[in-house]
Write an enzyme that holds these catalytic residues in place. Structure first.
Site, PDB file in Angstrom:
ATOM      1  N   ARG A  66      52.480  40.480  23.066  1.00 33.78           N
ATOM      2  CA  ARG A  66      51.538  40.979  22.057  1.00 33.78           C
ATOM      3  C   ARG A  66      51.913  42.378  21.576  1.00 33.78           C
ATOM      4  NH1 ARG A  66      49.316  37.865  25.655  1.00 33.78           N
ATOM      5  NH2 ARG A  66      48.801  39.610  26.995  1.00 33.78           N
ATOM      6  N   GLU A 103      51.044  42.840  42.142  1.00 29.46           N
ATOM      7  CA  GLU A 103      50.302  42.546  43.368  1.00 29.46           C
ATOM      8  C   GLU A 103      50.655  41.165  43.923  1.00 29.46           C
ATOM      9  OE1 GLU A 103      47.440  41.641  39.910  1.00 29.46           O
ATOM     10  OE2 GLU A 103      48.739  43.318  40.425  1.00 29.46           O
TER      11      GLU A 103
END
Length: 178
Positions: A66, A103
């Site tokens: 994007r 993560e």
């Protein structure tokens, strides 16, 4: 940054939260309704480029994917070139990669090795600033190629994830903050 007083409310009216996308627990900010409204999209491009007018930006780096949609018109507005920063294996020419941790694993971002020249003034653009991992890796690529990071421009910052701290809060601008 001084915004069009109705821009924030107009954006909040059209942006969609998509729960559990792309995986459970994530609330995805869908910007496609904003992109479909040419007037609103134009106002966003103006707002995201405004803080960098007069700063002699030579290239805008748009972060996949994007960031391409926002970065290219911002580059035109700033009379600068555009450079895509892509996921590994997507660029056809000689490239350099910067890896970063997530993560849930690791990822990387690449640019063509000749995309940025020494001392060029660079603006990094993406739609959302979350933890700042991808933008930080993109900034490291720019620096490795000899460019100078002037700033980072985002449509949305998720403040609770503190990505701006990672990038240097004085270099980060955004239109919306959640």
């Amino acid at each position: 940054m001084s915004l069009d007083p109705t821009l924030v409310s107009d954006l909040q009216a059209v942006l969609r939260d998509v729960p559990d996308f792309p995986k459970p627990g994530i609330v995805f900010k869908d910007i496609t309704p904003m992109l479909a409204d040419h007037r609103l999209f134009g106002r966003v491009v103006t707002a995201m480029s405004a803080p960098f007018r007069g700063q002699h930006i030579t290239k805008v780096v748009g972060v996949e994917s994007r960031g391409f949609l926002l970065g290219a018109p911002i580059a035109l507005a700033l009379e600068a070139g555009f450079v895509p920063a892509r996921k590994p294996g997507k660029l056809p020419h000689k490239r350099i990669v910067e890896r970063y941790s997530l993560e849930y694993g690791a990822d990387g971002v690449e640019m063509h090795e000749d995309a940025i020249l020494k001392d060029e003034r660079i603006l990094v653009v993406d739609d959302v600033l979350a933890t700042g991992g991808t933008a930080d890796a993109t900034g490291r690529l720019v620096t490795r190629l000899g460019g100078q990071i002037v700033g980072y421009s985002f449509l949305i910052t998720l403040d609770f994830l503190e990505g701006a701290k990672r990038l240097g809060p004085d270099k980060v601008t955004s239109v919306l903050t959640f």
